[in-house]
Design a protein around this motif. Sequence first.
Motif, short mmCIF file in Angstrom:
data_model
loop_
_atom_site.label_atom_id
_atom_site.label_comp_id
_atom_site.label_asym_id
_atom_site.label_seq_id
_atom_site.Cartn_x
_atom_site.Cartn_y
_atom_site.Cartn_z
N ALA A 138 -9.29 5.56 0.74
CA ALA A 138 -7.85 5.67 0.50
C ALA A 138 -7.37 7.10 0.73
O ALA A 138 -6.33 7.33 1.37
N ARG A 195 -6.56 8.33 4.16
CA ARG A 195 -5.36 7.77 4.78
C ARG A 195 -4.07 8.30 4.17
O ARG A 195 -2.98 7.98 4.65
N ARG A 227 -6.17 1.49 -7.12
CA ARG A 227 -5.86 1.36 -5.70
C ARG A 227 -5.10 0.06 -5.47
O ARG A 227 -5.50 -0.99 -5.97
N TYR A 228 -4.05 0.17 -4.66
CA TYR A 228 -3.26 -1.01 -4.30
C TYR A 228 -3.12 -1.05 -2.78
O TYR A 228 -2.77 -0.05 -2.14
N ASP A 229 -3.44 -2.21 -2.21
CA ASP A 229 -3.35 -2.42 -0.76
C ASP A 229 -2.40 -3.55 -0.46
O ASP A 229 -2.40 -4.58 -1.15
N GLU A 230 -1.62 -3.35 0.59
CA GLU A 230 -0.71 -4.41 1.03
C GLU A 230 -0.33 -4.17 2.49
O GLU A 230 0.21 -3.11 2.83
N GLY A 261 -1.82 -3.31 5.16
CA GLY A 261 -2.31 -2.10 5.80
C GLY A 261 -1.86 -0.80 5.16
O GLY A 261 -2.23 0.28 5.63
N GLN A 262 -1.08 -0.89 4.10
CA GLN A 262 -0.64 0.31 3.38
C GLN A 262 -1.40 0.42 2.06
O GLN A 262 -1.85 -0.59 1.51
N VAL A 263 -1.50 1.66 1.56
CA VAL A 263 -2.36 1.87 0.40
C VAL A 263 -1.74 2.90 -0.54
O VAL A 263 -1.08 3.85 -0.10
#
Length: 336
Positions: free
Chosen positions: A17, A20, A47-50, A52-54
Amino acid sequence: MAGAALLEPDDAAWTDALSRIRHDVYHLPEYVRIDAGLSGGAPAAYRYDEAGQVLLLPLVLRPVPDTDLRDAISPYGYPGPVADTADPAFWSRAAAAMTESLRALGVITAFVRLHPLLRAPAAALAEAGTVVQHGETVSVDLSLTPEQMWHQTHRTHRNQINKARRAGVSVVFDDWDRYDAWIGTYHATMRRVGAADFYFFTAEHFHRLRAALGERMHLAAALSADGDLLGGNLFFEYDGFMHTHLQATRDGGVQYADKLLYDEVRRWGRDRGNSIYHLGGGLGGASDSLFAYKAAFAAGRQAFHTWRVVADPDAFEKLAGPPTPEALAGRFPPYR
């Protein structure tokens, strides 16, 4: 698909993470691990992913006394949430998912210090908690010339910096043979100002911090004309950001070494190509005498906020009463 997780420092997803996202030294797993030792807590990162965003937020999980529950707090400094997008809708969903994740893990509350230089969408965070604005912090724009930085410095500070130089005070960088002597000076300063027990970091903690951060941490030591240690500035340097972590001077006459240290550190940082030197603010973010002292060095100002989240309202109410606006805006969490 969206995903939320609480990571341990050794999890590759944490460093992934960070690779990026624009972040600071406070977001590094090695920093969070060392800081967690101060409170007997467990280092973690949300951590949160959605799509392709983090987003990533470092936390320290602490046991709540006399319960089987925990709460979360930021590591010391400014480790607020960071993401690779400024989209408020993404931040809102990430914050909501964090609340659910913490509650599922028996975490009642989270107290988060936001990063004054890596701004978060406050309105989006407020949907999942309470955002409180404290005072401002002070920063030096290191793209300025030395003359421009000097011009922004209050004339009283300028006069005293010049007096320090005329008295033969000098500043040396990264002479780690002086580290233990500076730690003793730091402890003497904390006794002199009547600091809370929390701020009496042990020598072992200081050495672990240096081992963990390596070349990301520096010591500027102010020396008298006779070579005696007058004080020092322990600061971080990471990806263009510089932060004074702690500064301390010895008891007795120090010939304005404290002000010379700030001046020399900013010049050193500019010469190395850093972009900003963050001096911090007053005690607890207040506009107090400490803030005024720092504000006399530079014109940069940033608002400082904290974010308070109640993940489990029922458990919170049993410990501290209803989560009223007053309870959320004051000392938090109130059951501590």
